[in-house]
Design a protein around this motif. Structure first.
Motif, mmCIF file in Angstrom:
data_model
loop_
_atom_site.group_PDB
_atom_site.id
_atom_site.type_symbol
_atom_site.label_atom_id
_atom_site.label_comp_id
_atom_site.label_asym_id
_atom_site.label_seq_id
_atom_site.Cartn_x
_atom_site.Cartn_y
_atom_site.Cartn_z
ATOM 1 N N THR A 272 47.542 37.577 44.098
ATOM 2 C CA THR A 272 46.583 38.225 44.986
ATOM 3 C C THR A 272 45.183 37.861 44.513
ATOM 4 O OG1 THR A 272 46.475 40.237 43.629
ATOM 5 C CG2 THR A 272 48.156 40.160 45.351
ATOM 6 N N ARG A 273 44.203 38.170 45.326
ATOM 7 C CA ARG A 273 42.829 37.975 44.879
ATOM 8 C C ARG A 273 42.514 39.010 43.802
ATOM 9 N NH1 ARG A 273 42.713 36.862 50.172
ATOM 10 N NH2 ARG A 273 42.482 39.072 50.734
ATOM 11 N N ALA A 274 41.865 38.582 42.744
ATOM 12 C CA ALA A 274 41.509 39.494 41.654
ATOM 13 C C ALA A 274 40.653 40.633 42.203
ATOM 14 C CB ALA A 274 40.750 38.744 40.562
ATOM 15 N N GLY A 275 41.009 41.856 41.847
ATOM 16 C CA GLY A 275 40.246 43.018 42.281
ATOM 17 C C GLY A 275 40.667 43.592 43.613
ATOM 18 N N ASP A 276 41.578 42.917 44.321
ATOM 19 C CA ASP A 276 42.046 43.434 45.613
ATOM 20 C C ASP A 276 43.077 44.520 45.354
ATOM 21 O OD1 ASP A 276 42.954 43.967 48.138
ATOM 22 O OD2 ASP A 276 43.253 41.874 48.711
ATOM 23 N N GLU A 277 42.703 45.766 45.607
ATOM 24 C CA GLU A 277 43.600 46.888 45.394
ATOM 25 C C GLU A 277 43.884 47.614 46.701
ATOM 26 O OE1 GLU A 277 41.906 49.315 42.358
ATOM 27 O OE2 GLU A 277 42.075 47.776 40.803
#
Length: 297
Positions: A272-277
């Motif tokens: 996933t994209r880093a920081g995508d929560e």
């Protein structure tokens, strides 16, 4: 004027009785009456006609009631929608998968997610090479990628899903097809079918590394972009392919799958994209991890 004024007015207008409206709102009648008077004063006209026996809506009150009900319904809808987004039950998610996962995990994941999250819009992109998934994640056209661990992980967050054994896909009429299992040295003179090389496929790099570390040379006869094409070429007798075990879910007549005894497993990861929560993404990752239980040996 605020939402409290609207809710109080709607209760009185629907009940046409201050006592019943106060009970419905769990409050005393005097402050309710005072609030309605404040609302009418702010508007500059009467909403209700009060007598000793009954309460009636004025023409302006009827019009105001319709709009107030719509406003309150919209507020409730907005709150419910936001709550579903926060719970990961509403939204949109685009999922990409490498070839072997397209034919094994993707069908299960699609059914499970659509069953558990019917209000989430899912899009699935199968047969995506790992570098293509990495590019799509960074561009924002992909939210979740299921792939082989890429070399370049900048800006990505990776979750290990499982280790997968490597198998050989062999034409059914090839002499090696009669074996119970193979060793890499059995393939050293065989023509191979691999995914696109030159950094376009992680799987291609893994195959070449296996042969090099074993002191062998991979004889590549064909390079393809999709796993389905790779297995079809094997069925056509054009060569042998080294594939992750789940590729066997792609049952093509004319192909025999045999385990390779002396090669390392291949790691499957979720990217996933880093920081995508995003709540939807978190739920999807949980389901994916559950479905991707280790394959029994």
């Amino acid at each position: 004027m605020d939402l409290r004024h609207l809710r109080y007015f709607v209760a009185v207008a629907e009940e046409l009785n201050f006592s019943r409206a106060a009970a419905r709102l769990h409050m005393a009648q005097p402050p309710l009456s005072q609030t309605i008077k404040q609302l009418e004063h702010e508007l500059g006209f009467a909403l209700l006609r009060r007598t000793t026996r009954r309460v009636e809506l004025t023409a302006a009150g009827v019009a105001f009631l319709e709009d107030a009900q719509e406003i309150l319904a919209a507020v409730d809808t907005a709150g419910d929608r936001a709550a579903r987004v926060a719970a990961g039950r509403l939204g949109r998610l685009v999922v990409g998968c490498v070839g072997s996962t397209t034919y094994s995990l993707l069908p299960q994941l699609a059914r499970r997610m659509r069953s558990e999250l019917p209000d989430v819009e899912f899009a699935f992109r199968g047969e995506m090479l790992s570098p293509d998934q990495v590019d799509a994640l960074r561009e924002g056209s992909l939210d979740l990628g299921v792939m082989r661990r890429p070399a370049d992980t900048a800006g990505l967050s990776l979750t290990s899903i499982r280790q997968e054994r490597m198998w050989a896909a062999v034409p059914h009429d090839h002499p090696l097809a009669a074996r119970d299992e193979l060793r890499l040295e059995d393939l050293h003179d065989e023509e191979l079918i691999v995914h696109a090389g030159a950094g376009r496929s992680v799987m291609s790099g893994l195959v070449h590394d296996m042969f090099r570390e074993a002191g062998l040379t991979a004889v590549v006869a064909h390079e393809v972009a999709e796993t389905s094409t790779l297995v079809t070429f094997v069925a056509g007798g054009l060569g042998i392919a080294v594939v992750p075990e789940p590729t066997a879910a792609l049952a093509v007549p004319g192909v025999v799958y045999l385990p390779l005894a002396d090669v390392p497993d291949s790691e499957l990861v979720a990217a996933t994209r880093a920081g995508d929560e995003s709540p939807v993404l978190v739920r999807a990752l949980g389901v994916l991890t559950e479905l991707a239980a280790p394959i029994s040996e």
